[in-house]
Design a protein around this motif. Structure first.
Motif, PDB file in Angstrom:
ATOM      1  N   SER A 110      14.856  -4.717  21.444  1.00  0.00           N
ATOM      2  CA  SER A 110      14.580  -3.376  20.937  1.00  0.00           C
ATOM      3  C   SER A 110      14.510  -3.269  19.423  1.00  0.00           C
ATOM      4  O   SER A 110      13.903  -2.346  18.900  1.00  0.00           O
ATOM      5  CB  SER A 110      15.651  -2.398  21.446  1.00  0.00           C
ATOM      6  N   PHE A 111      15.170  -4.175  18.715  1.00  0.00           N
ATOM      7  CA  PHE A 111      15.299  -4.016  17.273  1.00  0.00           C
ATOM      8  C   PHE A 111      14.665  -5.176  16.501  1.00  0.00           C
ATOM      9  O   PHE A 111      14.717  -6.331  16.940  1.00  0.00           O
ATOM     10  CB  PHE A 111      16.775  -3.922  16.867  1.00  0.00           C
ATOM     11  N   CYS A 112      14.124  -4.824  15.341  1.00  0.00           N
ATOM     12  CA  CYS A 112      13.593  -5.839  14.438  1.00  0.00           C
ATOM     13  C   CYS A 112      13.821  -5.345  13.017  1.00  0.00           C
ATOM     14  O   CYS A 112      13.678  -4.142  12.736  1.00  0.00           O
ATOM     15  CB  CYS A 112      12.104  -6.057  14.701  1.00  0.00           C
ATOM     16  N   PHE A 113      14.201  -6.262  12.124  1.00  0.00           N
ATOM     17  CA  PHE A 113      14.504  -5.903  10.748  1.00  0.00           C
ATOM     18  C   PHE A 113      13.623  -6.689   9.785  1.00  0.00           C
ATOM     19  O   PHE A 113      13.264  -7.837  10.048  1.00  0.00           O
ATOM     20  CB  PHE A 113      15.980  -6.198  10.427  1.00  0.00           C
ATOM     21  N   LEU A 114      13.285  -6.046   8.697  1.00  0.00           N
ATOM     22  CA  LEU A 114      12.571  -6.696   7.603  1.00  0.00           C
ATOM     23  C   LEU A 114      13.508  -6.725   6.408  1.00  0.00           C
ATOM     24  O   LEU A 114      13.974  -5.675   5.956  1.00  0.00           O
ATOM     25  CB  LEU A 114      11.299  -5.919   7.264  1.00  0.00           C
ATOM     26  N   ASP A 115      13.806  -7.916   5.934  1.00  0.00           N
ATOM     27  CA  ASP A 115      14.667  -8.085   4.766  1.00  0.00           C
ATOM     28  C   ASP A 115      13.811  -8.530   3.587  1.00  0.00           C
ATOM     29  O   ASP A 115      13.078  -9.513   3.690  1.00  0.00           O
ATOM     30  CB  ASP A 115      15.740  -9.150   5.034  1.00  0.00           C
ATOM     31  N   ILE A 116      13.942  -7.826   2.484  1.00  0.00           N
ATOM     32  CA  ILE A 116      13.297  -8.240   1.237  1.00  0.00           C
ATOM     33  C   ILE A 116      14.407  -8.643   0.292  1.00  0.00           C
ATOM     34  O   ILE A 116      15.216  -7.811  -0.141  1.00  0.00           O
ATOM     35  CB  ILE A 116      12.431  -7.119   0.634  1.00  0.00           C
ATOM     36  N   ARG A 117      14.489  -9.926  -0.002  1.00  0.00           N
ATOM     37  CA  ARG A 117      15.667 -10.467  -0.679  1.00  0.00           C
ATOM     38  C   ARG A 117      15.766 -10.029  -2.142  1.00  0.00           C
ATOM     39  O   ARG A 117      16.841  -9.716  -2.629  1.00  0.00           O
ATOM     40  CB  ARG A 117      15.657 -11.989  -0.606  1.00  0.00           C
ATOM     41  N   SER A 118      14.642 -10.041  -2.829  1.00  0.00           N
ATOM     42  CA  SER A 118      14.640  -9.692  -4.248  1.00  0.00           C
ATOM     43  C   SER A 118      13.345  -8.935  -4.531  1.00  0.00           C
ATOM     44  O   SER A 118      12.357  -9.531  -4.981  1.00  0.00           O
ATOM     45  CB  SER A 118      14.745 -10.961  -5.107  1.00  0.00           C
ATOM     46  N   PRO A 119      13.348  -7.640  -4.242  1.00  0.00           N
ATOM     47  CA  PRO A 119      12.098  -6.882  -4.366  1.00  0.00           C
ATOM     48  C   PRO A 119      11.561  -6.874  -5.787  1.00  0.00           C
ATOM     49  O   PRO A 119      12.319  -6.685  -6.752  1.00  0.00           O
ATOM     50  CB  PRO A 119      12.500  -5.474  -3.927  1.00  0.00           C
ATOM     51  N   GLY A 120      10.273  -7.082  -5.880  1.00  0.00           N
ATOM     52  CA  GLY A 120       9.587  -6.941  -7.162  1.00  0.00           C
ATOM     53  C   GLY A 120       8.730  -5.696  -7.137  1.00  0.00           C
ATOM     54  O   GLY A 120       8.544  -5.061  -6.095  1.00  0.00           O
ATOM     55  N   LEU A 121       8.210  -5.344  -8.307  1.00  0.00           N
ATOM     56  CA  LEU A 121       7.388  -4.128  -8.400  1.00  0.00           C
ATOM     57  C   LEU A 121       6.170  -4.233  -7.479  1.00  0.00           C
ATOM     58  O   LEU A 121       5.704  -3.230  -6.936  1.00  0.00           O
ATOM     59  CB  LEU A 121       6.958  -3.899  -9.848  1.00  0.00           C
ATOM     60  N   GLY A 122       5.682  -5.439  -7.283  1.00  0.00           N
ATOM     61  CA  GLY A 122       4.520  -5.646  -6.426  1.00  0.00           C
ATOM     62  C   GLY A 122       4.803  -5.490  -4.947  1.00  0.00           C
ATOM     63  O   GLY A 122       3.871  -5.496  -4.131  1.00  0.00           O
ATOM     64  N   ASP A 123       6.068  -5.335  -4.589  1.00  0.00           N
ATOM     65  CA  ASP A 123       6.422  -5.164  -3.183  1.00  0.00           C
ATOM     66  C   ASP A 123       6.450  -3.699  -2.765  1.00  0.00           C
ATOM     67  O   ASP A 123       6.683  -3.394  -1.592  1.00  0.00           O
ATOM     68  CB  ASP A 123       7.786  -5.797  -2.900  1.00  0.00           C
ATOM     69  N   ALA A 124       6.239  -2.820  -3.715  1.00  0.00           N
ATOM     70  CA  ALA A 124       6.153  -1.399  -3.382  1.00  0.00           C
ATOM     71  C   ALA A 124       4.945  -1.180  -2.490  1.00  0.00           C
ATOM     72  O   ALA A 124       3.812  -1.561  -2.837  1.00  0.00           O
ATOM     73  CB  ALA A 124       6.031  -0.570  -4.649  1.00  0.00           C
ATOM     74  N   ALA A 125       5.199  -0.592  -1.321  1.00  0.00           N
ATOM     75  CA  ALA A 125       4.136  -0.452  -0.324  1.00  0.00           C
ATOM     76  C   ALA A 125       4.672   0.346   0.851  1.00  0.00           C
ATOM     77  O   ALA A 125       5.850   0.701   0.901  1.00  0.00           O
ATOM     78  CB  ALA A 125       3.668  -1.834   0.163  1.00  0.00           C
ATOM     79  N   MET A 126       3.792   0.604   1.810  1.00  0.00           N
ATOM     80  CA  MET A 126       4.203   1.129   3.112  1.00  0.00           C
ATOM     81  C   MET A 126       4.412  -0.075   4.030  1.00  0.00           C
ATOM     82  O   MET A 126       3.560  -0.979   4.076  1.00  0.00           O
ATOM     83  CB  MET A 126       3.119   2.035   3.691  1.00  0.00           C
ATOM     84  N   TYR A 127       5.542  -0.096   4.716  1.00  0.00           N
ATOM     85  CA  TYR A 127       5.827  -1.170   5.661  1.00  0.00           C
ATOM     86  C   TYR A 127       5.772  -0.591   7.063  1.00  0.00           C
ATOM     87  O   TYR A 127       6.483   0.358   7.399  1.00  0.00           O
ATOM     88  CB  TYR A 127       7.168  -1.825   5.349  1.00  0.00           C
ATOM     89  N   LEU A 128       4.898  -1.177   7.856  1.00  0.00           N
ATOM     90  CA  LEU A 128       4.637  -0.673   9.204  1.00  0.00           C
ATOM     91  C   LEU A 128       5.161  -1.653  10.232  1.00  0.00           C
ATOM     92  O   LEU A 128       4.912  -2.861  10.152  1.00  0.00           O
ATOM     93  CB  LEU A 128       3.130  -0.486   9.412  1.00  0.00           C
ATOM     94  N   CYS A 129       5.882  -1.126  11.192  1.00  0.00           N
ATOM     95  CA  CYS A 129       6.342  -1.905  12.337  1.00  0.00           C
ATOM     96  C   CYS A 129       5.454  -1.549  13.522  1.00  0.00           C
ATOM     97  O   CYS A 129       5.031  -0.390  13.672  1.00  0.00           O
ATOM     98  CB  CYS A 129       7.796  -1.571  12.642  1.00  0.00           C
ATOM     99  N   ALA A 130       5.159  -2.523  14.344  1.00  0.00           N
ATOM    100  CA  ALA A 130       4.343  -2.281  15.535  1.00  0.00           C
ATOM    101  C   ALA A 130       4.873  -3.121  16.683  1.00  0.00           C
ATOM    102  O   ALA A 130       5.551  -4.135  16.470  1.00  0.00           O
ATOM    103  CB  ALA A 130       2.876  -2.612  15.267  1.00  0.00           C
ATOM    104  N   THR A 131       4.574  -2.681  17.893  1.00  0.00           N
ATOM    105  CA  THR A 131       4.955  -3.447  19.075  1.00  0.00           C
ATOM    106  C   THR A 131       3.752  -3.598  19.991  1.00  0.00           C
ATOM    107  O   THR A 131       2.794  -2.811  19.933  1.00  0.00           O
ATOM    108  CB  THR A 131       6.094  -2.765  19.859  1.00  0.00           C
ATOM    109  N   SER A 132       3.816  -4.601  20.817  1.00  0.00           N
ATOM    110  CA  SER A 132       2.762  -4.829  21.781  1.00  0.00           C
ATOM    111  C   SER A 132       3.329  -5.698  22.906  1.00  0.00           C
ATOM    112  O   SER A 132       4.492  -6.091  22.869  1.00  0.00           O
ATOM    113  CB  SER A 132       1.567  -5.516  21.112  1.00  0.00           C
ATOM    114  N   ARG A 133       2.503  -5.978  23.858  1.00  0.00           N
ATOM    115  CA  ARG A 133       2.925  -6.875  24.920  1.00  0.00           C
ATOM    116  C   ARG A 133       1.871  -7.944  25.140  1.00  0.00           C
ATOM    117  O   ARG A 133       0.682  -7.710  24.934  1.00  0.00           O
ATOM    118  CB  ARG A 133       3.198  -6.106  26.211  1.00  0.00           C
ATOM    119  N   ILE A 134       2.374  -9.101  25.501  1.00  0.00           N
ATOM    120  CA  ILE A 134       1.509 -10.196  25.949  1.00  0.00           C
ATOM    121  C   ILE A 134       1.964 -10.509  27.357  1.00  0.00           C
ATOM    122  O   ILE A 134       3.149 -10.734  27.604  1.00  0.00           O
ATOM    123  CB  ILE A 134       1.646 -11.417  25.020  1.00  0.00           C
ATOM    124  N   ASP A 135       1.026 -10.492  28.295  1.00  0.00           N
ATOM    125  CA  ASP A 135       1.433 -10.652  29.682  1.00  0.00           C
ATOM    126  C   ASP A 135       1.417 -12.119  30.112  1.00  0.00           C
ATOM    127  O   ASP A 135       1.109 -13.017  29.328  1.00  0.00           O
ATOM    128  CB  ASP A 135       0.567  -9.781  30.596  1.00  0.00           C
TER     129      ASP A 135
END
Lengths: 114, 116
Positions: B72-97
């Motif tokens: 159910s859960f997933c995390f995104l870790d940014i260890r040392s954010p720089g100015l260039g990392d400013a953005a929208m971060y999108l999470c998505a899910t899907s299935r593979i059968d």
């Protein structure tokens, strides 16, 4: 790059008119998908078309796929002001370990004027 | 309703200060994705989990890492954010059968990251 490229980058039309957006890609694909994104929001899936399909419909949306030309089109009929959004095509390549990986184009910004 | 939830919706962090973005899903999908989207650009796939298998994109910076402790859960870790990392971060899910067919992706509303 295997990502799709949409054309045009921007499209401005009146309510009631049809909107057509095109997508070209470079590699063989398993499927091609179209998504919509309202400003500052997440993406919403519209239609998925597989490589063995040529056309799909969903409500006012019609998607075609021509694998010989490596291109797809999205047609929105009888557009409404609420259709104003960015529209992206995304491809899943059929080579290598690409299952489930989608690569997006830059999108078409559609503006529908009342 | 089944959905993909991202928290927080807006995150402000300082240059070099680690930050974690979270995503949860109620769809019971076996695949979860993280994308980075900068203004007027295409969403860019950073990595994805197919069940517990982590798949990194070749051009994803080492500064970005991910964890998926359960379905159910997933995390995104940014260890040392720089100015260039400013953005929208999108999470998505899907299935593979079981036939190895993939399906459409369901996106969360995104987390907008600002780096000061």
């Amino acid at each position: 790059s295997q990502q799709g490229e949409e054309d045009p980058q921007a499209l401005s039309i009146q309510e009631g008119e049809n909107a057509t957006m095109n997508c070209s890609y470079k590699t063989s694909i398993n499927n091609l998908q179209w998504y919509r994104q309202n400003s500052g929001r997440g993406l919403v899936h519209l239609i998925l078309i597989r490589s063995n399909e040529r056309e799909k419909h969903s409500g006012r949306l019609r998607v075609t796929l021509d694998t010989s030309k490596k291109s797809s089109s999205l047609l929105i009929t009888a557009s409404r002001a609420a259709d104003t959004a960015s529209y992206f095509c995304a491809t899943e390549a059929s080579r290598g370990s690409t299952l489930g990986r989608l690569y997006f184009g830059r999108g078409t910004q559609l503006t529908v004027w009342p | 309703d089944a959905m993909v939830i991202q928290n927080p919706r807006y995150q402000v962090t300082q240059f070099g200060k680690p930050v974690t973005l979270s995503c949860s899903q109620t769809l019971n999908h076996n695949v979860m994705y993280w994308y980075q989207q900068k203004s007027s650009q295409a969403p860019k796939l950073l990595f994805h989990y197919y069940d517990k298998d982590f798949n990194n994109e070749a051009d994803t910076p080492d500064n970005f890492q991910s964890r998926r402790p359960n379905t159910s859960f997933c995390f995104l870790d940014i260890r040392s954010p720089g100015l260039g990392d400013a953005a929208m971060y999108l999470c998505a899910t899907s299935r593979i059968d079981g036939l190895m067919s993939s399906y459409e992706q369901y996106f969360g509303p995104g987390t907008r990251l600002t780096v000061t």
